[in-house]
Every structure is written in C-alpha cells, then in structure tokens.
Design a protein around this motif. Sequence first.
Motif, PDB file in Angstrom:
ATOM      1  N   ALA A 122       4.014   2.564   4.285  1.00  0.00           N
ATOM      2  CA  ALA A 122       2.683   2.196   4.405  1.00  0.00           C
ATOM      3  C   ALA A 122       2.135   3.164   5.577  1.00  0.00           C
ATOM      4  CB  ALA A 122       2.478   0.873   4.563  1.00  0.00           C
ATOM      5  N   PRO A 123       3.038   3.214   6.780  1.00  0.00           N
ATOM      6  CA  PRO A 123       2.501   4.082   7.631  1.00  0.00           C
ATOM      7  C   PRO A 123       2.034   5.466   7.429  1.00  0.00           C
ATOM      8  CG  PRO A 123       4.433   2.930   8.284  1.00  0.00           C
ATOM      9  CD  PRO A 123       4.576   2.903   6.893  1.00  0.00           C
ATOM     10  N   CYS A 124       2.476   5.924   6.638  1.00  0.00           N
ATOM     11  CA  CYS A 124       2.377   7.376   6.284  1.00  0.00           C
ATOM     12  C   CYS A 124       1.448   7.774   5.012  1.00  0.00           C
ATOM     13  CB  CYS A 124       3.634   8.340   6.082  1.00  0.00           C
ATOM     14  SG  CYS A 124       4.587   8.500   7.723  1.00  0.00           S
ATOM     15  N   THR A 125       0.700   6.607   4.400  1.00  0.00           N
ATOM     16  CA  THR A 125      -0.186   6.943   3.347  1.00  0.00           C
ATOM     17  C   THR A 125      -1.716   6.758   3.749  1.00  0.00           C
ATOM     18  OG1 THR A 125      -0.077   4.534   2.894  1.00  0.00           O
ATOM     19  CG2 THR A 125       1.281   6.127   1.844  1.00  0.00           C
ATOM     20  N   SER A 126      -2.458   7.518   3.142  1.00  0.00           N
ATOM     21  CA  SER A 126      -4.069   7.520   3.521  1.00  0.00           C
ATOM     22  C   SER A 126      -4.766   6.448   2.328  1.00  0.00           C
ATOM     23  CB  SER A 126      -4.538   8.930   3.432  1.00  0.00           C
ATOM     24  OG  SER A 126      -4.557   9.369   2.147  1.00  0.00           O
ATOM     25  N   PHE A 127      -4.078   5.246   2.211  1.00  0.00           N
ATOM     26  CA  PHE A 127      -4.755   4.267   1.607  1.00  0.00           C
ATOM     27  C   PHE A 127      -3.974   3.091   2.099  1.00  0.00           C
ATOM     28  CE2 PHE A 127      -0.816   5.120  -0.960  1.00  0.00           C
ATOM     29  CZ  PHE A 127      -0.283   4.023  -1.216  1.00  0.00           C
ATOM     30  N   SER A 128      -4.646   1.904   1.747  1.00  0.00           N
ATOM     31  CA  SER A 128      -4.262   0.655   1.955  1.00  0.00           C
ATOM     32  C   SER A 128      -3.988  -0.240   0.759  1.00  0.00           C
ATOM     33  CB  SER A 128      -4.813  -0.178   3.145  1.00  0.00           C
ATOM     34  OG  SER A 128      -6.044  -0.463   2.745  1.00  0.00           O
ATOM     35  N   VAL A 129      -2.923  -1.248   0.822  1.00  0.00           N
ATOM     36  CA  VAL A 129      -3.085  -2.305  -0.358  1.00  0.00           C
ATOM     37  C   VAL A 129      -3.687  -3.445   0.085  1.00  0.00           C
ATOM     38  CG1 VAL A 129      -1.601  -3.437  -1.928  1.00  0.00           C
ATOM     39  CG2 VAL A 129      -0.975  -1.112  -0.866  1.00  0.00           C
ATOM     40  N   MET A 130      -4.691  -3.963  -0.487  1.00  0.00           N
ATOM     41  CA  MET A 130      -5.345  -5.265  -0.388  1.00  0.00           C
ATOM     42  C   MET A 130      -4.804  -6.345  -1.094  1.00  0.00           C
ATOM     43  SD  MET A 130      -7.921  -4.666   2.281  1.00  0.00           S
ATOM     44  CE  MET A 130      -6.437  -3.955   3.248  1.00  0.00           C
ATOM     45  N   TYR A 131      -4.952  -7.231  -0.372  1.00  0.00           N
ATOM     46  CA  TYR A 131      -4.436  -8.823  -1.260  1.00  0.00           C
ATOM     47  C   TYR A 131      -5.335  -9.647  -1.037  1.00  0.00           C
ATOM     48  CZ  TYR A 131       0.430  -6.491  -1.320  1.00  0.00           C
ATOM     49  OH  TYR A 131       1.265  -5.688  -1.469  1.00  0.00           O
ATOM     50  N   THR A 132      -5.370 -10.641  -1.945  1.00  0.00           N
ATOM     51  CA  THR A 132      -6.229 -11.923  -1.600  1.00  0.00           C
ATOM     52  C   THR A 132      -5.589 -12.828  -0.583  1.00  0.00           C
ATOM     53  OG1 THR A 132      -4.874 -13.364  -3.306  1.00  0.00           O
ATOM     54  CG2 THR A 132      -6.708 -11.983  -4.110  1.00  0.00           C
ATOM     55  N   GLU A 133      -6.394 -13.612  -0.121  1.00  0.00           N
ATOM     56  CA  GLU A 133      -5.751 -14.558   0.946  1.00  0.00           C
ATOM     57  C   GLU A 133      -4.544 -15.209   0.417  1.00  0.00           C
ATOM     58  OE1 GLU A 133      -6.363 -14.884   4.050  1.00  0.00           O
ATOM     59  OE2 GLU A 133      -8.191 -13.440   3.819  1.00  0.00           O
ATOM     60  N   ASP A 134      -4.494 -15.617  -1.119  1.00  0.00           N
ATOM     61  CA  ASP A 134      -3.098 -16.256  -1.713  1.00  0.00           C
ATOM     62  C   ASP A 134      -1.863 -15.223  -1.850  1.00  0.00           C
ATOM     63  OD1 ASP A 134      -4.587 -18.509  -1.846  1.00  0.00           O
ATOM     64  OD2 ASP A 134      -5.654 -18.029  -3.521  1.00  0.00           O
ATOM     65  N   GLY A 135      -2.045 -14.056  -1.384  1.00  0.00           N
ATOM     66  CA  GLY A 135      -1.004 -13.064  -1.359  1.00  0.00           C
ATOM     67  C   GLY A 135      -0.866 -12.239  -2.731  1.00  0.00           C
ATOM     68  N   GLU A 136      -1.878 -12.324  -3.698  1.00  0.00           N
ATOM     69  CA  GLU A 136      -1.912 -11.577  -5.013  1.00  0.00           C
ATOM     70  C   GLU A 136      -2.502 -10.252  -4.638  1.00  0.00           C
ATOM     71  OE1 GLU A 136      -3.405 -13.354  -8.548  1.00  0.00           O
ATOM     72  OE2 GLU A 136      -2.632 -15.247  -7.990  1.00  0.00           O
ATOM     73  N   PHE A 137      -2.018  -9.144  -5.377  1.00  0.00           N
ATOM     74  CA  PHE A 137      -2.554  -7.875  -5.286  1.00  0.00           C
ATOM     75  C   PHE A 137      -3.897  -8.001  -5.696  1.00  0.00           C
ATOM     76  CE2 PHE A 137      -3.750  -3.835  -7.539  1.00  0.00           C
ATOM     77  CZ  PHE A 137      -3.655  -3.015  -6.362  1.00  0.00           C
ATOM     78  N   ASP A 138      -4.868  -7.147  -4.985  1.00  0.00           N
ATOM     79  CA  ASP A 138      -6.401  -7.093  -5.015  1.00  0.00           C
ATOM     80  C   ASP A 138      -6.686  -5.697  -5.384  1.00  0.00           C
ATOM     81  OD1 ASP A 138      -8.951  -7.747  -4.943  1.00  0.00           O
ATOM     82  OD2 ASP A 138      -9.245  -8.004  -2.798  1.00  0.00           O
ATOM     83  N   GLU A 139      -6.684  -4.590  -4.519  1.00  0.00           N
ATOM     84  CA  GLU A 139      -6.970  -3.450  -4.889  1.00  0.00           C
ATOM     85  C   GLU A 139      -6.451  -2.434  -3.623  1.00  0.00           C
ATOM     86  OE1 GLU A 139     -10.962  -2.745  -3.832  1.00  0.00           O
ATOM     87  OE2 GLU A 139     -11.051  -3.954  -2.242  1.00  0.00           O
ATOM     88  N   TYR A 140      -6.459  -1.402  -4.141  1.00  0.00           N
ATOM     89  CA  TYR A 140      -6.262  -0.143  -3.235  1.00  0.00           C
ATOM     90  C   TYR A 140      -7.423   0.447  -2.475  1.00  0.00           C
ATOM     91  CZ  TYR A 140      -1.610   0.443  -5.577  1.00  0.00           C
ATOM     92  OH  TYR A 140      -0.366   0.408  -6.111  1.00  0.00           O
ATOM     93  N   VAL A 141      -7.479   0.593  -1.144  1.00  0.00           N
ATOM     94  CA  VAL A 141      -8.449   1.123  -0.568  1.00  0.00           C
ATOM     95  C   VAL A 141      -8.257   2.734  -0.095  1.00  0.00           C
ATOM     96  CG1 VAL A 141     -10.249   1.177   1.312  1.00  0.00           C
ATOM     97  CG2 VAL A 141      -9.656  -0.899   0.297  1.00  0.00           C
ATOM     98  N   PHE A 142      -8.770   3.773  -0.641  1.00  0.00           N
ATOM     99  CA  PHE A 142      -8.324   5.017  -0.100  1.00  0.00           C
ATOM    100  C   PHE A 142      -9.234   5.451   0.876  1.00  0.00           C
ATOM    101  CE2 PHE A 142      -6.937   4.439  -4.672  1.00  0.00           C
ATOM    102  CZ  PHE A 142      -5.878   4.911  -4.610  1.00  0.00           C
ATOM    103  N   PHE A 143      -8.647   6.254   1.862  1.00  0.00           N
ATOM    104  CA  PHE A 143      -9.266   6.780   3.014  1.00  0.00           C
ATOM    105  C   PHE A 143      -9.346   8.465   2.575  1.00  0.00           C
ATOM    106  CE2 PHE A 143      -6.172   3.686   4.996  1.00  0.00           C
ATOM    107  CZ  PHE A 143      -6.848   2.852   4.711  1.00  0.00           C
ATOM    108  N   ASP A 144     -10.120   9.081   3.571  1.00  0.00           N
ATOM    109  CA  ASP A 144     -10.423  10.301   3.558  1.00  0.00           C
ATOM    110  C   ASP A 144      -9.349  11.070   4.439  1.00  0.00           C
ATOM    111  OD1 ASP A 144     -11.293   9.915   5.953  1.00  0.00           O
ATOM    112  OD2 ASP A 144     -13.345  10.432   5.619  1.00  0.00           O
ATOM    113  N   ARG A 145      -8.609  10.604   5.199  1.00  0.00           N
ATOM    114  CA  ARG A 145      -7.724  11.174   5.983  1.00  0.00           C
ATOM    115  C   ARG A 145      -6.231  10.208   5.992  1.00  0.00           C
ATOM    116  NH1 ARG A 145      -8.067   9.650  11.230  1.00  0.00           N
ATOM    117  NH2 ARG A 145     -10.152   8.586  11.605  1.00  0.00           N
TER     118      ARG A 145
END
Length: 368
Positions: A122-145
């Motif tokens: 995760a440190p070297c990627t320009s996106f993050s993985v979002m989860y719900t408060e219950d720990g289920e995968f929600d979405e990817y959030v992509f950054f511009d850098r």
Amino acid sequence: MVKVLTSPSRYVQGKNVLAEIGKYVKPLGDKALVVISKGGYSRNGQMVEKSFQEAGIEAVFEFFAGESSRDEVERLQKIVQEKGLNVSVGIGGGKALDTAKTVAHFESLPVAVCPTSAATDAPCTSFSVMYTEDGEFDEYVFFDRTSDLILMDTQVVANAPKRLFVAGMGDALATMFEARASVASGAKNLVGGLSTRAALGLTELCYEILMEEGRKALQAVEAGVLTEAVDQVIEASTYLSGVGAESSGLAAAHAVHNGMTALEETHDYLHGEKVAFGVITQLVLENAPQEELDEVLDFCMDIGLPVTLAELGVKEPDEAGLRNVAELAVAEGDTGHNEPFAVDADMYYAAIVAADKIGTDARAKRNA
C-alpha cells in the motif's frame, strides 16, 4: 494506448530512519496530521515526536480508528481544516497509510507514509482501498499522484510480528502473475495506461527475490535479526510490488481477495493472506502449468501462508457464499476481468473450489 509508469517521489529505506522522520517530512510541510494507532504511538510515538520537534514541525497526532473508511477519512479531514494542517503523515499498517493518503488526496496536501510492517504494498500505490465500518471491501479511491515520501525503517519492520512480514510476501506473490495477466489481456494499469517493460521487469524481480530470499528472510525475522535477505524482501514487498502492481495492473488474485471480504469468517485474516489464496485461484483459473502451481504452493506452505479456505477461517464453505465471492470478483470495475480471456462468475466459482481442493490435498500430502 499510452504506456505509463508511476512511482513515489522519494523512497527511503534503512535501519532506524524513522528516528529522522522530521528531516524527511520538513520539505513537505511544517504542520502535520499524523495518523497512527494507539499501539504504534506507544512503541514509536516519543521518538517520532522528538524528531518532529527538532525539525520545527507542529504535529497533531490522531489515533487511527481501525478501518480505512469514508467516515474515518471525513473525521480527519475536519481536523485538517480546523487546524490548518499542511501535510499528512501516516505511520502504521496498510489501512492507516491508506487513510492518511486519502485525506491528503481530498485536502490537496503532500503525504508521507511510514510503514511499520511490510504487510502490504500500500505505501507505494497511488490509490487506497476503502472498507466499510464492518471491514467489507467498499471501493478503490484513485489519486492523481503517488506519495511524496515513503520512509521504510527496516529495523522497525523486522521487529514487527512475523505474521505481518509473511502477509507482505503473500501480497507481493501476486504481483508478477497479475501483471502478466494484465499485460496479456491489454488491460489498463491502475493509472490508466499500459505497462512499460520496466514496470513488468520490477514485478519479475519481485517474484525472484521472494523465491530466493523469502525463506531465509523469515528465518532471520524469527531469530529477531535484520539481515540482507530481510532488507531485500522488504524492498520487494513494498517498493517492487507496489510500483510493479500499480504500473502493470491487478487481475484475479486481488479480485478474489475483494470478494472474500464479504465472508465474515475471513475478517480476522490479513490482506496478504487472502491475496495468497487468490494467487492459487488465479493460477487454477488460468490453467497454469503444474510446475508453476507447485512452486507457489510450496512457497506458501513453507512460510505459513494459507492454501485452503479453512486456513482463512472458512471451515465449512457453502456454495451460496462462494458464489457471492465469485460474483463480487467479476463486479463492474473490479480487476477480475483483467485476464487474457473472457471470465464470468461460474469460472471464478469453479476456480475457488478447485483451488481449495488442490491446497487441501497439498497440505495433507505435506503433513502425511
């Protein structure tokens, strides 16, 4: 299609570099949001605080709530706005780092991430993985850098629980196989272009280091020492895997991981542990050569990565649950379609079931 390779602005790796964090963060800003867990603060907080003070940085420490969720990001955004902070710093595991990165993205701030384990890339990627408060995968959030600074303290990483080190190898294990599939399918990488040959080369080097150094590195970590093998595996699990995956692409292994987060039994298992089973599933889906499948199975069992559903907490898998995993793996926008042939949920279901059987038989043979 244009080829695109992306990487962090600066990657610093070495023993005890976390004690110098202020020196490295100062060029980015002088009023820092520091996202860190309570446990992380108890272990490293005083050292980090001292370094910030010496560098003339005002640091606002906020304890990470546990999930990289929209709610947590919005909570931290309000603090940034109220206090006029101008740099986001994440110290900890993948979810804490993703949270700091996402806050920086939405607040248009520079970001520094300081992993305390090598559990994910995760440190070297320009996106993050979002989860719900219950720990289920929600979405990817992509950054511009990508991040402005990665600070990788090898001593801190070597001192982290062994399970985290192993999970990082599980995440990195997928990198070459997913890159290979993405390139063969002509799929876009995570920054919207095609893979360069350089990026694909990073994924191949990542796999080579895992196979050559992974077992030795684990033995050193178990012995409580930092060796050259540990140093190489940290670089492979973090930089090579992160940059390689982002610049070449993800495929079935991570799609299976995302689907498996819907199974409550897997919530206590780490990202890289689920990805490792996803690698086996991908190789079954692709009907990979037996020699390649055996090499991956042997490596996983040697270092303690799961090779069966039972080893991920799914003791009694039912068809409905596994079919839901398969449906999620081929959901619109997920990476499950980045294979060099058309796929559907039935194919993923069959691959998951077959991978579980193959892993179960391999484990039984080893234990006989």
